[in-house]
Enzyme design. Structure first.
Site: not given
Length: 141
Positions: A74-76
């Site tokens: 989850q790059f966010t």
């Protein structure tokens, strides 16, 4: 590296309606992200934290209980909302850097004998979980 660890009674990840990873008994969901300068030391630290933190019921770890882990990239988690109304993703590592790091965390968890399920890197995923507690923890390396 950064992770959000959530104690869950069950969880699943779907891509285009198909379940690609799930845990069907109490364990952890680990949302994992990498930044530009992460490397092998960060992978080792993150795997150790996920494995050994005493955050399950009765202050026990995943390693002690044999609980499963669902790892979802989850790059966010590296999104910045300091300025304006649009998050900035500049601190998140690009896919070519992040994917091998997230996969290395998964491999390190499996090397420790854990049952690990995963999402699909880069895919639009639906993550469903029942948070146990609720218990959610932010971990940085």
């Amino acid at each position: 590296m950064r992770a959000v660890l959530q104690r869950a009674t069950r969880a699943a990840v779907r891509v285009e309606g198909e379940v690609v990873g799930e845990i069907t008994r109490p364990g952890l969901v680990a949302l994992v992200a990498a930044t530009h300068d992460d490397g092998p030391a960060d992978v080792a630290t993150m795997a150790r934290k996920i494995t050994e933190l005493r955050i399950l019921r009765e202050e026990r770890s995943v390693l002690e209980t044999g609980a499963p882990v669902l790892v979802v990239s989850q790059f966010t988690l590296y999104g910045s909302t300091r300025k304006g109304r649009r998050p900035s993703w500049g601190d998140a590592a690009p896919g070519a850097v992040a994917e091998p790091l997230v996969e290395a965390v998964v491999a390190a968890l499996r090397e420790r004998g854990l049952e690990v399920a995963t999402g699909r890197f880069g895919a639009m995923m639906e993550v469903e979980l029942v948070n146990d507690g609720p218990f959610t923890l932010l971990v940085d390396t």
